[in-house]
Design an enzyme around this catalytic site. Structure first.
Site, PDB file in Angstrom:
ATOM      1  N   ASP A  82      -4.335  14.477   4.976  1.00  0.00           N
ATOM      2  CA  ASP A  82      -3.584  13.669   5.092  1.00  0.00           C
ATOM      3  C   ASP A  82      -2.133  14.172   5.437  1.00  0.00           C
ATOM      4  O   ASP A  82      -1.219  13.826   5.157  1.00  0.00           O
ATOM      5  CB  ASP A  82      -2.866  12.402   4.145  1.00  0.00           C
ATOM      6  CG  ASP A  82      -2.472  11.161   4.640  1.00  0.00           C
ATOM      7  OD1 ASP A  82      -2.289  11.360   6.106  1.00  0.00           O
ATOM      8  OD2 ASP A  82      -2.233  10.108   4.124  1.00  0.00           O
ATOM      9  N   CYS A  85       1.740  12.548   6.719  1.00  0.00           N
ATOM     10  CA  CYS A  85       1.749  11.702   6.452  1.00  0.00           C
ATOM     11  C   CYS A  85       3.483  11.503   5.881  1.00  0.00           C
ATOM     12  O   CYS A  85       3.704  11.916   5.774  1.00  0.00           O
ATOM     13  CB  CYS A  85       0.411  10.955   5.053  1.00  0.00           C
ATOM     14  SG  CYS A  85       1.091   9.494   4.148  1.00  0.00           S
ATOM     15  N   ASN A 177      -3.143   3.424  -0.310  1.00  0.00           N
ATOM     16  CA  ASN A 177      -1.768   3.296  -0.109  1.00  0.00           C
ATOM     17  C   ASN A 177      -1.044   3.104   1.024  1.00  0.00           C
ATOM     18  O   ASN A 177       0.356   3.162   0.676  1.00  0.00           O
ATOM     19  CB  ASN A 177      -0.912   4.744  -0.843  1.00  0.00           C
ATOM     20  CG  ASN A 177      -1.128   5.713  -0.218  1.00  0.00           C
ATOM     21  OD1 ASN A 177      -1.396   6.655   0.454  1.00  0.00           O
ATOM     22  ND2 ASN A 177      -0.224   6.070  -1.323  1.00  0.00           N
ATOM     23  N   SER A 321       6.252   0.788  -5.558  1.00  0.00           N
ATOM     24  CA  SER A 321       5.107  -0.006  -5.260  1.00  0.00           C
ATOM     25  C   SER A 321       5.006  -1.312  -4.235  1.00  0.00           C
ATOM     26  O   SER A 321       6.082  -1.835  -4.050  1.00  0.00           O
ATOM     27  CB  SER A 321       4.103  -0.139  -6.608  1.00  0.00           C
ATOM     28  OG  SER A 321       4.958  -1.582  -7.092  1.00  0.00           O
ATOM     29  N   HIS A 343       8.173  11.355  -2.741  1.00  0.00           N
ATOM     30  CA  HIS A 343       8.139  10.188  -1.943  1.00  0.00           C
ATOM     31  C   HIS A 343       7.674   8.782  -2.259  1.00  0.00           C
ATOM     32  O   HIS A 343       7.432   8.155  -0.954  1.00  0.00           O
ATOM     33  CB  HIS A 343       6.800  11.443  -1.145  1.00  0.00           C
ATOM     34  CG  HIS A 343       5.904  10.853  -1.253  1.00  0.00           C
ATOM     35  ND1 HIS A 343       5.545  11.173  -2.918  1.00  0.00           N
ATOM     36  CD2 HIS A 343       4.510  10.525  -1.069  1.00  0.00           C
ATOM     37  CE1 HIS A 343       4.595  10.607  -3.177  1.00  0.00           C
ATOM     38  NE2 HIS A 343       4.077  10.477  -2.414  1.00  0.00           N
ATOM     39  N   ALA A 345       7.196   6.556  -5.595  1.00  0.00           N
ATOM     40  CA  ALA A 345       7.002   6.209  -7.753  1.00  0.00           C
ATOM     41  C   ALA A 345       6.501   7.797  -8.074  1.00  0.00           C
ATOM     42  O   ALA A 345       6.078   8.043  -8.912  1.00  0.00           O
ATOM     43  CB  ALA A 345       6.719   4.829  -7.437  1.00  0.00           C
TER      44      ALA A 345
END
Length: 414
Positions: A82, A85, A177, A321, A343, A345
């Site tokens: 990724d 990201c 996510n 989150s 970056h 939690a």
């Protein structure tokens, strides 16, 4: 492995390897992650030490939440698939009182404007093909023109990349996510925030060069503590090609977030008719990437796998989150961390374990007050599957200072 303590971080001494400095005081770290850190620290080209952020957890090739500085080599799997990201956030002149009574209307408008998830439509069919999305073709086309020539040059060296979702994924969110949020800060101003990367083409680039690195290791009979630590040596064609391709993927990821932010703003304007300004304060930062930087007097390659640059005065984003607060932070330029911070939690359990352990009722309770999906397919993103964001922030208090605290009111998940 022996661990010693300082006032702000712990040091894990690795026999035959570089030290591991861990900003994890007060935050649990799984034993499997420690073993993975030990493996990475044994690579002979690691420069000075490895820096570990409080959101650290097990990853592929290298732990997520880790900064790996190297001299003369790069580990493609440590960068990951990724590529680029990261996060983008923009403060607006809107306040909480300007939001519509029905936040579901706002969420629906955002979902129509930004392709998301893994359905066939979002894997590459835009509104101009099917009429399913409101994404303006002009925004995507203009952005792609800034990327196309360099991509074509990369494809001449690696033709397989041509047949990927590159242009078609520009301006799309993805799944997992990745998210789009409308948030309120500590005094009630509205922020727009989103999380995504280089999508299908970045995955293809990462996968291609991870396999090339593994092939190089077999060709040269290099023994590794973990096959996913396969590396490319500076001075080789594969190294040069990777650096070029990964740099482009990072540029694609940043542009992808910019296009989505344009479309997010346009979608909100359809719902909120009051004129407003955006980018009053704005941040666009990677947290899965590699770049050349100067540290301790040397130019080195710094791989941040789930970590954000936090140079003195530099703004960054640390999201919680989907049921917790997020933070706009300012870096303190801590040299021992290679000017980095966490970056997010960080997960405490796998997606499979989260789905096994929690119920839909748990998800509904955990996201109370947030207009978002509340169904079985997002239980793996339940807040309890992540570390306590307050503990994570306290553990890195000498890396960053909090500028704004954000709480989401709308969350769109892929």
């Amino acid at each position: 492995m022996k661990t010693t303590n300082t006032t702000s971080y712990d040091v894990m001494d690795i026999p035959g390897g570089a030290p591991v400095k861990m900003w994890t005081q007060g935050v649990p770290v799984e034993e499997a992650a420690k073993r993975q850190l030990s493996n990475t620290a044994q690579m002979p080209f690691v420069y000075k030490h490895i820096a570990v952020m409080p959101d650290v957890h097990l990853g592929k090739g290298s732990t997520i939440g880790t900064v790996v500085p190297t001299l003369g080599a790069v580990i493609p799997a440590a960068v990951g698939v990724d590529i680029g990201c990261g996060m983008m956030a923009a403060k607006t002149t809107l306040t909480a009182n300007d939001l519509p009574d029905s936040l579901s209307t706002l969420r629906s408008a955002i979902e129509r404007a930004i392709p998301h998830g893994m359905s066939p439509k979002t894997r590459g069919h835009r509104g101009r093909d099917e009429g399913s999305w409101q994404t303006p073709p002009s925004a995507v086309d203009a952005a792609w023109l800034q990327l196309k020539d360099e991509f074509d040059a990369i494809c001449l060296k690696t033709p397989s990349l041509k047949n990927t979702n590159n242009y078609r994924h520009l301006g799309t969110l993805g799944s997992g996510n990745h998210f789009v949020e409308v948030c309120l800060d500590e005094v009630g101003f509205v922020w727009f925030m989103l999380h995504s990367g280089s999508r299908g083409v970045g995955n293809a680039i990462g996968t291609h060069f991870i396999e090339l690195a593994k092939k190089d290791m077999r060709t040269h009979f290099v023994n590794l503590p973990d096959s996913d630590l396969a590396y490319l040596s500076e001075g080789t064609q594969h190294y040069d090609d990777y650096v070029e391709a990964v740099s482009w993927a990072q540029k694609f990821a940043r542009t992808n977030r910019e296009v989505m932010m344009q479309n997010l703003i346009a979608a909100v304007r359809l719902v909120i008719r009051k004129p407003f300004e955006t980018h009053v304060e704005a941040v666009n930062c990677h947290h899965n990437y590699v770049q050349k930087e100067r540290h301790f007097g040397k130019d080195v390659l710094v791989t941040r796998k789930g970590a954000v640059s936090a140079r003195a005065g530099e703004l960054g984003i640390i999201p919680g989150s989907m049921g917790a607060k997020s933070f706009i932070v300012r870096g303190k330029g801590n040299e021992d961390s290679f000017h980095s911070c966490s970056h997010g939690a960080g997960r405490t359990m796998s997606r499979t374990e989260a789905k096994r352990r929690f119920t839909l009722a748990d998800q509904v309770r955990a996201t109370e007050g947030v207009e978002c999906r509340k169904d079985a397919n997002v239980i793996d993103e339940i807040p309890m599957a992540y570390k306590d964001i307050d503990a994570v922030m306290h553990a890195q208090r000498d890396l960053v200072e909090v500028v704004h605290t954000l709480k989401q009111v709308v969350c769109v998940k892929g």
